[in-house]
Design a protein around this motif. Structure first.
Motif, PDB file in Angstrom:
ATOM      1  N   PHE A 178      42.406  22.404  36.907  1.00  0.00           N
ATOM      2  CA  PHE A 178      41.698  23.361  36.053  1.00  0.00           C
ATOM      3  C   PHE A 178      41.379  24.640  36.820  1.00  0.00           C
ATOM      4  O   PHE A 178      41.554  25.752  36.313  1.00  0.00           O
ATOM      5  CB  PHE A 178      40.405  22.747  35.513  1.00  0.00           C
ATOM      6  N   LYS A 179      40.897  24.505  38.047  1.00  0.00           N
ATOM      7  CA  LYS A 179      40.545  25.686  38.829  1.00  0.00           C
ATOM      8  C   LYS A 179      41.769  26.569  39.081  1.00  0.00           C
ATOM      9  O   LYS A 179      41.680  27.801  39.010  1.00  0.00           O
ATOM     10  CB  LYS A 179      39.913  25.256  40.152  1.00  0.00           C
ATOM     11  N   ALA A 180      42.903  25.941  39.366  1.00  0.00           N
ATOM     12  CA  ALA A 180      44.126  26.719  39.595  1.00  0.00           C
ATOM     13  C   ALA A 180      44.539  27.465  38.336  1.00  0.00           C
ATOM     14  O   ALA A 180      44.963  28.631  38.393  1.00  0.00           O
ATOM     15  CB  ALA A 180      45.243  25.794  40.065  1.00  0.00           C
ATOM     16  N   ALA A 181      44.415  26.821  37.176  1.00  0.00           N
ATOM     17  CA  ALA A 181      44.766  27.478  35.916  1.00  0.00           C
ATOM     18  C   ALA A 181      43.814  28.631  35.621  1.00  0.00           C
ATOM     19  O   ALA A 181      44.229  29.687  35.131  1.00  0.00           O
ATOM     20  CB  ALA A 181      44.743  26.461  34.777  1.00  0.00           C
ATOM     21  N   LEU A 182      42.530  28.436  35.927  1.00  0.00           N
ATOM     22  CA  LEU A 182      41.554  29.503  35.710  1.00  0.00           C
ATOM     23  C   LEU A 182      41.871  30.707  36.586  1.00  0.00           C
ATOM     24  O   LEU A 182      41.869  31.853  36.115  1.00  0.00           O
ATOM     25  CB  LEU A 182      40.145  28.978  35.998  1.00  0.00           C
ATOM     26  N   VAL A 183      42.156  30.487  37.851  1.00  0.00           N
ATOM     27  CA  VAL A 183      42.461  31.597  38.764  1.00  0.00           C
ATOM     28  C   VAL A 183      43.759  32.287  38.346  1.00  0.00           C
ATOM     29  O   VAL A 183      43.874  33.520  38.429  1.00  0.00           O
ATOM     30  CB  VAL A 183      42.532  31.097  40.215  1.00  0.00           C
ATOM     31  N   ALA A 184      44.739  31.527  37.870  1.00  0.00           N
ATOM     32  CA  ALA A 184      45.979  32.137  37.397  1.00  0.00           C
ATOM     33  C   ALA A 184      45.716  33.065  36.223  1.00  0.00           C
ATOM     34  O   ALA A 184      46.300  34.158  36.134  1.00  0.00           O
ATOM     35  CB  ALA A 184      46.981  31.052  37.009  1.00  0.00           C
ATOM     36  N   ASP A 185      44.831  32.667  35.313  1.00  0.00           N
ATOM     37  CA  ASP A 185      44.495  33.525  34.183  1.00  0.00           C
ATOM     38  C   ASP A 185      43.721  34.752  34.653  1.00  0.00           C
ATOM     39  O   ASP A 185      43.914  35.857  34.135  1.00  0.00           O
ATOM     40  CB  ASP A 185      43.674  32.743  33.159  1.00  0.00           C
ATOM     41  N   LEU A 186      42.856  34.591  35.639  1.00  0.00           N
ATOM     42  CA  LEU A 186      42.109  35.732  36.188  1.00  0.00           C
ATOM     43  C   LEU A 186      43.055  36.737  36.844  1.00  0.00           C
ATOM     44  O   LEU A 186      42.814  37.947  36.794  1.00  0.00           O
ATOM     45  CB  LEU A 186      41.084  35.242  37.208  1.00  0.00           C
ATOM     46  N   ARG A 187      44.130  36.236  37.429  1.00  0.00           N
ATOM     47  CA  ARG A 187      45.098  37.144  38.042  1.00  0.00           C
ATOM     48  C   ARG A 187      45.767  38.011  36.982  1.00  0.00           C
ATOM     49  O   ARG A 187      46.032  39.200  37.206  1.00  0.00           O
ATOM     50  CB  ARG A 187      46.144  36.335  38.822  1.00  0.00           C
ATOM     51  N   ILE A 188      46.023  37.454  35.815  1.00  0.00           N
ATOM     52  CA  ILE A 188      46.576  38.233  34.702  1.00  0.00           C
ATOM     53  C   ILE A 188      45.572  39.291  34.255  1.00  0.00           C
ATOM     54  O   ILE A 188      45.920  40.447  33.994  1.00  0.00           O
ATOM     55  CB  ILE A 188      46.954  37.297  33.543  1.00  0.00           C
ATOM     56  N   GLU A 212      37.612  27.944  48.399  1.00  0.00           N
ATOM     57  CA  GLU A 212      38.594  27.401  47.471  1.00  0.00           C
ATOM     58  C   GLU A 212      39.169  28.494  46.583  1.00  0.00           C
ATOM     59  O   GLU A 212      40.370  28.535  46.321  1.00  0.00           O
ATOM     60  CB  GLU A 212      37.963  26.309  46.613  1.00  0.00           C
ATOM     61  N   PHE A 213      38.310  29.407  46.109  1.00  0.00           N
ATOM     62  CA  PHE A 213      38.799  30.519  45.293  1.00  0.00           C
ATOM     63  C   PHE A 213      39.760  31.382  46.100  1.00  0.00           C
ATOM     64  O   PHE A 213      40.814  31.788  45.600  1.00  0.00           O
ATOM     65  CB  PHE A 213      37.634  31.357  44.774  1.00  0.00           C
ATOM     66  N   ARG A 214      39.410  31.677  47.346  1.00  0.00           N
ATOM     67  CA  ARG A 214      40.288  32.520  48.172  1.00  0.00           C
ATOM     68  C   ARG A 214      41.652  31.870  48.349  1.00  0.00           C
ATOM     69  O   ARG A 214      42.686  32.536  48.309  1.00  0.00           O
ATOM     70  CB  ARG A 214      39.635  32.776  49.539  1.00  0.00           C
ATOM     71  N   ALA A 215      41.656  30.557  48.546  1.00  0.00           N
ATOM     72  CA  ALA A 215      42.927  29.861  48.725  1.00  0.00           C
ATOM     73  C   ALA A 215      43.764  29.902  47.453  1.00  0.00           C
ATOM     74  O   ALA A 215      44.984  30.127  47.505  1.00  0.00           O
ATOM     75  CB  ALA A 215      42.663  28.419  49.143  1.00  0.00           C
ATOM     76  N   LEU A 216      43.133  29.688  46.315  1.00  0.00           N
ATOM     77  CA  LEU A 216      43.865  29.719  45.050  1.00  0.00           C
ATOM     78  C   LEU A 216      44.359  31.126  44.733  1.00  0.00           C
ATOM     79  O   LEU A 216      45.467  31.311  44.234  1.00  0.00           O
ATOM     80  CB  LEU A 216      42.975  29.199  43.919  1.00  0.00           C
ATOM     81  N   TRP A 217      43.545  32.135  45.019  1.00  0.00           N
ATOM     82  CA  TRP A 217      43.930  33.517  44.736  1.00  0.00           C
ATOM     83  C   TRP A 217      45.108  33.960  45.598  1.00  0.00           C
ATOM     84  O   TRP A 217      45.945  34.761  45.166  1.00  0.00           O
ATOM     85  CB  TRP A 217      42.740  34.450  44.957  1.00  0.00           C
ATOM     86  N   SER A 218      45.179  33.421  46.800  1.00  0.00           N
ATOM     87  CA  SER A 218      46.266  33.815  47.712  1.00  0.00           C
ATOM     88  C   SER A 218      47.587  33.175  47.334  1.00  0.00           C
ATOM     89  O   SER A 218      48.628  33.541  47.882  1.00  0.00           O
ATOM     90  CB  SER A 218      45.902  33.437  49.148  1.00  0.00           C
ATOM     91  N   THR A 219      47.558  32.212  46.413  1.00  0.00           N
ATOM     92  CA  THR A 219      48.788  31.580  45.938  1.00  0.00           C
ATOM     93  C   THR A 219      49.226  32.274  44.660  1.00  0.00           C
ATOM     94  O   THR A 219      48.569  32.143  43.632  1.00  0.00           O
ATOM     95  CB  THR A 219      48.555  30.083  45.656  1.00  0.00           C
ATOM     96  N   PRO A 220      50.308  33.043  44.695  1.00  0.00           N
ATOM     97  CA  PRO A 220      50.673  33.874  43.527  1.00  0.00           C
ATOM     98  C   PRO A 220      51.319  33.066  42.413  1.00  0.00           C
ATOM     99  O   PRO A 220      52.489  33.227  42.093  1.00  0.00           O
ATOM    100  CB  PRO A 220      51.651  34.881  44.120  1.00  0.00           C
ATOM    101  N   ALA A 221      50.528  32.168  41.821  1.00  0.00           N
ATOM    102  CA  ALA A 221      51.045  31.327  40.731  1.00  0.00           C
ATOM    103  C   ALA A 221      50.576  31.884  39.394  1.00  0.00           C
ATOM    104  O   ALA A 221      49.408  32.216  39.222  1.00  0.00           O
ATOM    105  CB  ALA A 221      50.564  29.894  40.900  1.00  0.00           C
ATOM    106  N   LEU A 222      51.517  31.991  38.454  1.00  0.00           N
ATOM    107  CA  LEU A 222      51.193  32.403  37.091  1.00  0.00           C
ATOM    108  C   LEU A 222      51.667  31.314  36.134  1.00  0.00           C
ATOM    109  O   LEU A 222      52.551  30.521  36.456  1.00  0.00           O
ATOM    110  CB  LEU A 222      51.866  33.732  36.747  1.00  0.00           C
ATOM    111  N   GLY A 223      51.068  31.295  34.965  1.00  0.00           N
ATOM    112  CA  GLY A 223      51.542  30.390  33.933  1.00  0.00           C
ATOM    113  C   GLY A 223      50.905  29.024  33.937  1.00  0.00           C
ATOM    114  O   GLY A 223      51.302  28.162  33.159  1.00  0.00           O
TER     115      GLY A 223
END
Length: 300
Positions: A178-188, A212-223
């Motif tokens: 869930f956290k990864a999906a949330l950060v991916a949407d924030l990147r959009i 944890e947020f910094r680690a997820l943000w540094s991973t350029p995953a979308l979708g």
């Protein structure tokens, strides 16, 4: 006959034909050979010459400046999506919105007001909770017990709450998926609203306070997909299994989040129990105003 590749000219003529003199505050005339504004009327409203507008419509001028496109968009009363399309057919990058919209469109307001028996929350693109049903409060914690700045899912997930007495977004904080999906949407959202200062502050807080947020943000995953099937542990009804759906309203960039149970299951019975409990004890959700949503300003 216009050339088929003359997208800019065809688009301009179609939009000019649909605008009336009354729409733009010009005096009406009795005899008009064509529908909509005359070419000279639109040129005057946009502050350009009639000859240049003619060349644009005929495809003899294909690269208008950004200022000309913006002036024509205002004169033609274009919507946000139409303005973006106009820039594209003119060979320009679309303008970016200045700020994330935090207003509820009337249609969404009406939907939420009719979904009182379902846990429903409406979020902005920065995942700030804008409104909710009483069932949402019964299932995930009552947002009215938190100050407005804490009704943000990013802060709830990646920051410690100020106290543990009234958990908010109770069930949304558990899984890495869930956290990864949330950060991916924030990147959009970050790409769509690069000039929104409140969003910059929010992202800065998350960056400084959560490894944890910094680690997820540094991973350029979308979708990554928000929503799905959720098993929630509720203090009143115990484990409850629900379908979680996230519906986006693109024109206004809000997210409608719902939780529903499969009919005929014990999970549906547990939701019904929460509905009865909410009707007896929960304060009402914030009133829904049906005032029109102001347009989000665009920035070139």
């Amino acid at each position: 006959m216009s050339r088929p590749e003359n997208s800019l000219g065809n688009t301009l003529r179609a939009w000019r034909a649909r605008i009336t003199t009354e729409d733009v505050g010009l005096p009406a005339t009795r005899r008009r050979r064509t529908a909509g504004l005359r070419r000279e009327e639109l040129a005057s409203l946009a502050g350009i010459s009639t000859d240049y507008l003619l060349r644009l419509e005929q495809g003899r001028a294909l690269r208008p400046s950004r200022d000309v496109v913006a002036s024509l968009a205002r004169a033609l009363r274009l919507s946000t999506n139409e303005t973006c399309h106009f820039h594209l057919v003119a060979g320009l990058l679309p303008p970016t919105p200045q700020n994330i919209p935090h207003q509820l469109p009337p249609g969404v307001q009406r939907l939420v007001s009719r979904w009182g028996n379902i846990p429903v929350g409406v979020f902005s693109a920065s995942w700030t909770l804008l409104t909710w049903t009483s069932m949402w409060a019964a299932l995930l914690g009552d947002p009215s017990l938190r100050p407005p700045e804490e009704r943000n899912l990013v802060r709830a997930v990646f920051k410690k709450p100020s106290d543990a007495g009234h958990p908010l977004f109770l069930m949304e904080q558990s899984t890495t998926e869930f956290k990864a999906a949330l950060v991916a949407d924030l990147r959009i959202t970050h790409g769509a609203y690069p000039h929104d200062e409140e969003f910059r502050v929010l992202m800065g807080e998350a960056m400084s306070e959560s490894e944890e947020f910094r680690a997820l943000w540094s991973t350029p995953a979308l979708g990554s997909r928000l929503g799905g099937h959720k098993r929630l542990q509720h203090p009143l009804v115990g484990e409850i299994s629900l379908d979680n759906d996230v519906l986006k309203v693109p024109d206004h960039d809000v997210r409608i989040v719902t939780y529903t149970a499969e009919p005929g299951t014990t999970d549906e019975e547990k939701l019904e129990y929460l509905r009865i409990a909410a009707a007896r004890t929960a304060p009402p959700a914030p009133p829904l105003s049906l005032s029109p949503t102001p347009p989000t300003p665009l920035r070139d």
